[in-house]
Write a protein that holds these residues in place. Structure first.
Motif, PDB file in Angstrom:
ATOM      1  N   ASP A 270      14.781 -13.751  -7.556  1.00  0.00           N
ATOM      2  CA  ASP A 270      14.098 -14.631  -8.516  1.00  0.00           C
ATOM      3  C   ASP A 270      15.044 -15.739  -8.981  1.00  0.00           C
ATOM      4  O   ASP A 270      14.647 -16.900  -9.116  1.00  0.00           O
ATOM      5  CB  ASP A 270      13.628 -13.829  -9.730  1.00  0.00           C
ATOM      6  CG  ASP A 270      12.669 -12.716  -9.352  1.00  0.00           C
ATOM      7  OD1 ASP A 270      11.847 -12.933  -8.448  1.00  0.00           O
ATOM      8  OD2 ASP A 270      12.746 -11.620  -9.965  1.00  0.00           O
ATOM      9  N   ILE A 271      16.273 -15.350  -9.242  1.00  0.00           N
ATOM     10  CA  ILE A 271      17.271 -16.314  -9.713  1.00  0.00           C
ATOM     11  C   ILE A 271      17.599 -17.326  -8.622  1.00  0.00           C
ATOM     12  O   ILE A 271      17.666 -18.531  -8.877  1.00  0.00           O
ATOM     13  CB  ILE A 271      18.543 -15.572 -10.172  1.00  0.00           C
ATOM     14  CG1 ILE A 271      18.212 -14.654 -11.357  1.00  0.00           C
ATOM     15  CG2 ILE A 271      19.636 -16.560 -10.562  1.00  0.00           C
ATOM     16  CD1 ILE A 271      19.346 -13.750 -11.778  1.00  0.00           C
ATOM     17  N   GLN A 272      17.779 -16.837  -7.400  1.00  0.00           N
ATOM     18  CA  GLN A 272      18.088 -17.729  -6.284  1.00  0.00           C
ATOM     19  C   GLN A 272      16.956 -18.726  -6.045  1.00  0.00           C
ATOM     20  O   GLN A 272      17.200 -19.901  -5.755  1.00  0.00           O
ATOM     21  CB  GLN A 272      18.329 -16.912  -5.018  1.00  0.00           C
ATOM     22  CG  GLN A 272      18.796 -17.752  -3.825  1.00  0.00           C
ATOM     23  CD  GLN A 272      20.131 -18.412  -4.088  1.00  0.00           C
ATOM     24  OE1 GLN A 272      21.142 -17.736  -4.228  1.00  0.00           O
ATOM     25  NE2 GLN A 272      20.140 -19.744  -4.168  1.00  0.00           N
ATOM     26  N   GLN A 273      15.720 -18.263  -6.186  1.00  0.00           N
ATOM     27  CA  GLN A 273      14.565 -19.144  -5.999  1.00  0.00           C
ATOM     28  C   GLN A 273      14.581 -20.285  -7.019  1.00  0.00           C
ATOM     29  O   GLN A 273      14.277 -21.433  -6.688  1.00  0.00           O
ATOM     30  CB  GLN A 273      13.276 -18.340  -6.124  1.00  0.00           C
ATOM     31  CG  GLN A 273      12.021 -19.134  -5.798  1.00  0.00           C
ATOM     32  CD  GLN A 273      10.752 -18.284  -5.866  1.00  0.00           C
ATOM     33  OE1 GLN A 273      10.794 -17.126  -6.262  1.00  0.00           O
ATOM     34  NE2 GLN A 273       9.636 -18.853  -5.473  1.00  0.00           N
ATOM     35  N   ALA A 274      14.929 -19.959  -8.264  1.00  0.00           N
ATOM     36  CA  ALA A 274      15.006 -20.995  -9.306  1.00  0.00           C
ATOM     37  C   ALA A 274      16.139 -21.968  -9.006  1.00  0.00           C
ATOM     38  O   ALA A 274      15.980 -23.185  -9.172  1.00  0.00           O
ATOM     39  CB  ALA A 274      15.210 -20.341 -10.668  1.00  0.00           C
ATOM     40  N   TYR A 275      17.280 -21.455  -8.545  1.00  0.00           N
ATOM     41  CA  TYR A 275      18.411 -22.323  -8.205  1.00  0.00           C
ATOM     42  C   TYR A 275      18.024 -23.297  -7.091  1.00  0.00           C
ATOM     43  O   TYR A 275      18.402 -24.475  -7.125  1.00  0.00           O
ATOM     44  CB  TYR A 275      19.607 -21.484  -7.762  1.00  0.00           C
ATOM     45  CG  TYR A 275      20.308 -20.731  -8.874  1.00  0.00           C
ATOM     46  CD1 TYR A 275      19.868 -20.821 -10.191  1.00  0.00           C
ATOM     47  CD2 TYR A 275      21.398 -19.922  -8.612  1.00  0.00           C
ATOM     48  CE1 TYR A 275      20.492 -20.136 -11.212  1.00  0.00           C
ATOM     49  CE2 TYR A 275      22.048 -19.227  -9.622  1.00  0.00           C
ATOM     50  CZ  TYR A 275      21.591 -19.334 -10.921  1.00  0.00           C
ATOM     51  OH  TYR A 275      22.223 -18.646 -11.928  1.00  0.00           O
ATOM     52  N   ASN A 276      17.303 -22.794  -6.102  1.00  0.00           N
ATOM     53  CA  ASN A 276      16.860 -23.649  -4.993  1.00  0.00           C
ATOM     54  C   ASN A 276      15.925 -24.754  -5.492  1.00  0.00           C
ATOM     55  O   ASN A 276      15.999 -25.902  -5.041  1.00  0.00           O
ATOM     56  CB  ASN A 276      16.142 -22.809  -3.938  1.00  0.00           C
ATOM     57  CG  ASN A 276      17.074 -21.819  -3.250  1.00  0.00           C
ATOM     58  OD1 ASN A 276      18.296 -21.947  -3.320  1.00  0.00           O
ATOM     59  ND2 ASN A 276      16.494 -20.834  -2.589  1.00  0.00           N
TER      60      ASN A 276
END
Length: 279
Positions: free
Chosen positions: A115-121
Protein backbone atom coordinates in the motif's frame (compact mmCIF):
# COMPACT_ATOMS: atom_id res chain seq x y z
CA UNK A 1 -2.43 -25.78 24.58
CA UNK A 2 -1.30 -25.88 20.95
CA UNK A 3 -2.79 -23.04 18.95
CA UNK A 4 -3.85 -23.66 15.37
CA UNK A 5 -4.61 -21.64 12.28
CA UNK A 6 -5.20 -21.86 8.57
CA UNK A 7 -4.64 -19.87 5.39
CA UNK A 8 -7.17 -19.11 2.67
CA UNK A 9 -6.31 -17.38 -0.57
CA UNK A 10 -8.53 -14.40 -1.38
CA UNK A 11 -7.03 -13.15 -4.65
CA UNK A 12 -3.67 -13.52 -6.30
CA UNK A 13 -1.03 -12.47 -3.81
CA UNK A 14 -3.57 -11.91 -1.00
CA UNK A 15 -4.41 -14.37 1.80
CA UNK A 16 -6.62 -14.56 4.85
CA UNK A 17 -4.80 -15.88 7.90
CA UNK A 18 -7.08 -17.10 10.70
CA UNK A 19 -5.86 -18.49 13.99
CA UNK A 20 -7.18 -19.16 17.48
CA UNK A 21 -6.21 -17.47 20.71
CA UNK A 22 -7.95 -20.14 22.73
CA UNK A 23 -11.19 -20.03 24.71
CA UNK A 24 -12.55 -16.73 26.02
CA UNK A 25 -13.01 -17.29 29.77
CA UNK A 26 -16.03 -14.95 29.87
CA UNK A 27 -18.03 -16.42 26.98
CA UNK A 28 -16.57 -19.90 26.71
CA UNK A 29 -16.25 -19.40 22.96
CA UNK A 30 -13.21 -19.70 20.77
CA UNK A 31 -11.47 -16.37 20.23
CA UNK A 32 -10.23 -16.10 16.65
CA UNK A 33 -8.15 -13.51 14.84
CA UNK A 34 -8.28 -12.75 11.11
CA UNK A 35 -5.34 -11.09 9.34
CA UNK A 36 -5.01 -10.11 5.68
CA UNK A 37 -1.58 -10.91 4.30
CA UNK A 38 -0.15 -9.79 0.96
CA UNK A 39 2.63 -11.85 -0.60
CA UNK A 40 3.24 -15.47 -1.58
CA UNK A 41 1.65 -18.52 0.02
CA UNK A 42 5.05 -19.50 1.38
CA UNK A 43 5.41 -16.10 3.08
CA UNK A 44 1.83 -16.31 4.42
CA UNK A 45 2.61 -19.71 5.94
CA UNK A 46 5.75 -18.32 7.57
CA UNK A 47 3.71 -15.40 8.92
CA UNK A 48 1.12 -17.77 10.43
CA UNK A 49 3.86 -19.74 12.16
CA UNK A 50 5.36 -16.52 13.47
CA UNK A 51 2.00 -15.37 14.85
CA UNK A 52 1.39 -18.72 16.55
CA UNK A 53 4.86 -18.56 18.05
CA UNK A 54 4.15 -15.11 19.53
CA UNK A 55 1.12 -16.58 21.33
CA UNK A 56 3.32 -19.26 22.89
CA UNK A 57 5.95 -16.73 23.97
CA UNK A 58 3.44 -14.17 25.24
CA UNK A 59 4.47 -11.57 22.64
CA UNK A 60 1.29 -11.69 20.59
CA UNK A 61 -0.31 -8.39 19.57
CA UNK A 62 -3.95 -8.64 18.58
CA UNK A 63 -4.66 -6.56 15.46
CA UNK A 64 -6.11 -3.20 16.46
CA UNK A 65 -9.28 -1.63 15.05
CA UNK A 66 -7.71 1.83 15.05
CA UNK A 67 -7.46 3.47 11.62
CA UNK A 68 -4.37 5.14 10.23
CA UNK A 69 -6.18 8.48 10.43
CA UNK A 70 -6.95 8.01 14.14
CA UNK A 71 -3.44 6.87 14.95
CA UNK A 72 -1.73 9.70 13.02
CA UNK A 73 -3.91 12.23 14.86
CA UNK A 74 -2.82 10.73 18.18
CA UNK A 75 0.80 10.64 17.06
CA UNK A 76 0.78 14.34 16.15
CA UNK A 77 -0.47 15.09 19.66
CA UNK A 78 2.26 12.89 21.16
CA UNK A 79 5.16 14.56 19.34
CA UNK A 80 3.79 18.10 19.79
CA UNK A 81 5.91 18.78 22.88
CA UNK A 82 8.97 17.02 21.45
CA UNK A 83 9.54 19.18 18.37
CA UNK A 84 9.46 22.88 17.51
CA UNK A 85 6.12 24.51 16.56
CA UNK A 86 7.37 25.10 13.00
CA UNK A 87 8.39 21.44 12.63
CA UNK A 88 5.03 20.34 14.03
CA UNK A 89 3.24 22.51 11.47
CA UNK A 90 5.23 20.79 8.73
CA UNK A 91 4.43 17.33 10.15
CA UNK A 92 0.74 18.23 10.33
CA UNK A 93 0.79 19.44 6.72
CA UNK A 94 2.39 16.18 5.55
CA UNK A 95 -0.01 14.02 7.59
CA UNK A 96 -3.19 15.83 6.51
CA UNK A 97 -2.08 16.54 2.96
CA UNK A 98 -0.62 13.17 1.99
CA UNK A 99 -0.62 10.36 4.56
CA UNK A 100 -4.26 10.55 5.65
CA UNK A 101 -5.68 10.93 2.11
CA UNK A 102 -3.63 7.91 1.01
CA UNK A 103 -4.07 5.56 3.98
CA UNK A 104 -6.38 7.24 6.52
CA UNK A 105 -9.37 4.97 5.98
CA UNK A 106 -7.27 1.79 6.34
CA UNK A 107 -6.96 -0.13 9.58
CA UNK A 108 -3.54 0.49 11.07
CA UNK A 109 -3.07 -3.24 11.55
CA UNK A 110 -3.71 -3.90 7.85
CA UNK A 111 -1.47 -1.24 6.35
CA UNK A 112 0.93 -3.20 4.14
CA UNK A 113 4.24 -2.33 2.44
CA UNK A 114 2.50 -2.75 -0.93
CA UNK A 115 0.00 0.00 0.00
CA UNK A 116 2.82 2.35 0.91
CA UNK A 117 4.79 1.57 -2.24
CA UNK A 118 1.70 2.22 -4.37
CA UNK A 119 1.32 5.68 -2.82
CA UNK A 120 5.02 6.43 -3.37
CA UNK A 121 4.67 5.48 -7.04
CA UNK A 122 1.65 7.77 -7.40
CA UNK A 123 3.40 10.73 -5.75
CA UNK A 124 6.26 10.36 -8.18
CA UNK A 125 3.98 11.52 -11.01
CA UNK A 126 1.09 13.39 -9.32
CA UNK A 127 -0.43 14.51 -6.03
CA UNK A 128 0.93 18.04 -5.61
CA UNK A 129 -1.02 20.14 -3.10
CA UNK A 130 -0.89 23.17 -5.40
CA UNK A 131 -2.75 21.11 -8.07
CA UNK A 132 0.01 21.72 -10.61
CA UNK A 133 1.02 19.00 -13.03
CA UNK A 134 3.83 16.64 -12.16
CA UNK A 135 4.82 14.68 -9.10
CA UNK A 136 6.31 15.60 -5.77
CA UNK A 137 9.97 16.49 -5.57
CA UNK A 138 12.21 13.61 -4.40
CA UNK A 139 13.03 15.48 -1.19
CA UNK A 140 9.31 15.93 -0.42
CA UNK A 141 8.65 12.22 -0.98
CA UNK A 142 11.58 11.34 1.27
CA UNK A 143 10.20 13.66 3.97
CA UNK A 144 6.81 11.91 3.78
CA UNK A 145 8.55 8.55 4.15
CA UNK A 146 10.52 9.67 7.20
CA UNK A 147 7.42 11.00 8.97
CA UNK A 148 5.34 7.91 8.15
CA UNK A 149 8.15 5.56 9.19
CA UNK A 150 8.68 7.43 12.45
CA UNK A 151 4.97 7.32 13.29
CA UNK A 152 4.68 3.61 12.51
CA UNK A 153 7.78 2.90 14.59
CA UNK A 154 5.93 4.51 17.49
CA UNK A 155 2.92 2.28 16.76
CA UNK A 156 5.20 -0.76 17.10
CA UNK A 157 6.49 0.55 20.44
CA UNK A 158 2.89 0.91 21.63
CA UNK A 159 2.26 -2.66 20.46
CA UNK A 160 -0.52 -1.57 18.12
CA UNK A 161 1.25 -3.35 15.26
CA UNK A 162 3.95 -5.98 15.39
CA UNK A 163 6.16 -4.59 12.62
CA UNK A 164 6.71 -1.33 10.74
CA UNK A 165 5.45 -1.75 7.14
CA UNK A 166 7.36 1.34 6.00
CA UNK A 167 10.66 -0.33 6.90
CA UNK A 168 10.05 -2.89 4.13
CA UNK A 169 9.72 -0.16 1.50
CA UNK A 170 12.76 1.38 -0.14
CA UNK A 171 12.68 5.10 0.71
CA UNK A 172 12.58 7.62 -2.15
CA UNK A 173 16.03 8.86 -3.06
CA UNK A 174 16.49 12.62 -2.84
CA UNK A 175 18.81 14.24 -5.32
CA UNK A 176 21.80 16.03 -3.87
CA UNK A 177 21.53 19.76 -4.36
CA UNK A 178 24.52 21.83 -5.44
CA UNK A 179 24.99 24.97 -3.39
CA UNK A 180 25.86 27.99 -5.52
CA UNK A 181 27.91 30.73 -3.87
CA UNK A 182 28.32 34.32 -5.01
CA UNK A 183 31.70 35.77 -5.90
CA UNK A 184 32.84 39.24 -4.80
CA UNK A 185 31.40 41.00 -7.85
CA UNK A 186 28.03 39.25 -7.56
CA UNK A 187 27.88 40.00 -3.82
CA UNK A 188 28.55 43.68 -4.48
CA UNK A 189 25.80 43.83 -7.11
CA UNK A 190 23.34 42.16 -4.70
CA UNK A 191 24.17 44.54 -1.83
CA UNK A 192 23.81 47.58 -4.09
CA UNK A 193 20.40 46.29 -5.26
CA UNK A 194 19.00 46.01 -1.72
CA UNK A 195 20.81 48.95 -0.11
CA UNK A 196 18.43 51.18 1.84
CA UNK A 197 15.84 48.42 2.20
CA UNK A 198 15.05 46.50 5.44
CA UNK A 199 16.39 43.30 3.88
CA UNK A 200 19.83 44.87 3.42
CA UNK A 201 21.14 43.95 6.87
CA UNK A 202 20.17 40.26 6.80
CA UNK A 203 21.71 40.02 3.31
CA UNK A 204 24.89 41.76 4.47
CA UNK A 205 25.29 39.44 7.46
CA UNK A 206 24.52 36.35 5.40
CA UNK A 207 27.13 37.24 2.79
CA UNK A 208 29.72 38.26 5.38
CA UNK A 209 29.31 35.39 7.85
CA UNK A 210 27.30 32.57 6.27
CA UNK A 211 24.64 32.86 8.99
CA UNK A 212 21.18 31.44 8.27
CA UNK A 213 18.29 33.82 7.62
CA UNK A 214 16.62 33.11 10.97
CA UNK A 215 19.93 33.75 12.75
CA UNK A 216 20.54 37.09 11.03
CA UNK A 217 17.12 38.53 11.85
CA UNK A 218 17.36 37.30 15.46
CA UNK A 219 20.72 39.02 16.04
CA UNK A 220 20.83 41.67 18.80
CA UNK A 221 23.42 44.34 19.49
CA UNK A 222 24.43 42.68 22.77
CA UNK A 223 25.72 39.75 20.73
CA UNK A 224 27.93 41.92 18.51
CA UNK A 225 31.48 42.40 19.85
CA UNK A 226 33.13 45.25 17.93
CA UNK A 227 36.45 44.86 19.76
CA UNK A 228 36.80 41.15 18.99
CA UNK A 229 35.17 41.67 15.57
CA UNK A 230 32.70 38.83 16.12
CA UNK A 231 29.01 38.14 16.48
CA UNK A 232 27.66 35.43 18.75
CA UNK A 233 24.89 33.30 17.25
CA UNK A 234 22.72 32.33 20.22
CA UNK A 235 19.20 32.14 18.77
CA UNK A 236 17.14 32.07 15.60
CA UNK A 237 13.77 33.56 14.64
CA UNK A 238 11.04 31.66 12.81
CA UNK A 239 7.53 32.42 11.56
CA UNK A 240 4.77 30.09 12.78
CA UNK A 241 1.00 30.22 12.44
CA UNK A 242 0.86 31.75 15.92
CA UNK A 243 3.44 34.44 15.13
CA UNK A 244 7.19 34.98 15.43
CA UNK A 245 9.14 32.71 17.78
CA UNK A 246 12.72 32.75 19.03
CA UNK A 247 14.42 29.37 19.23
CA UNK A 248 17.87 27.82 19.58
CA UNK A 249 20.11 27.75 16.48
CA UNK A 250 19.75 24.75 14.19
CA UNK A 251 22.88 23.15 15.61
CA UNK A 252 21.52 23.89 19.14
CA UNK A 253 24.95 25.31 20.01
CA UNK A 254 25.95 28.95 20.27
CA UNK A 255 28.92 29.96 18.17
CA UNK A 256 31.09 32.99 17.46
CA UNK A 257 31.42 34.18 13.87
CA UNK A 258 34.17 36.54 12.70
CA UNK A 259 33.01 39.74 10.98
CA UNK A 260 34.99 40.97 7.97
CA UNK A 261 36.12 44.58 8.13
CA UNK A 262 33.58 45.95 5.64
CA UNK A 263 30.64 44.43 7.54
CA UNK A 264 32.05 45.61 10.86
CA UNK A 265 32.28 49.23 9.65
CA UNK A 266 28.74 49.20 8.27
CA UNK A 267 27.33 47.76 11.50
CA UNK A 268 29.13 50.42 13.54
CA UNK A 269 27.65 53.15 11.36
CA UNK A 270 24.18 51.62 11.64
CA UNK A 271 24.40 51.38 15.43
CA UNK A 272 25.57 55.01 15.71
CA UNK A 273 22.64 56.09 13.49
CA UNK A 274 20.19 54.21 15.72
CA UNK A 275 21.70 55.80 18.82
CA UNK A 276 21.25 59.31 17.41
CA UNK A 277 17.59 58.60 16.59
CA UNK A 278 16.84 57.39 20.11
CA UNK A 279 19.13 59.83 21.89
Amino acid sequence: MRHKGYIRQRTKGSFDIRYSLGTDPLTGKQKRVDVTFKGSYKDAKAELLRLLRTIDTGEHIEPSKITVNEFMTQWLQTVHSQISPKTHERYEQIVKGFIVPAFGHSLLSKLAPADIQQAYNKWETSGRLDKKKGGLAPRSRLHIHRILSSALKHAVQLQLIYRNPASAVKPPKAKKTTITTLDVEQSTILLDAVRGKPIYWPVLLALATGMRLGETIALRWKNVDFEKKTVRVVESLEQTKKGLRFKAPKTERTRAVILPEYALEELKAWKDKQAKKTG
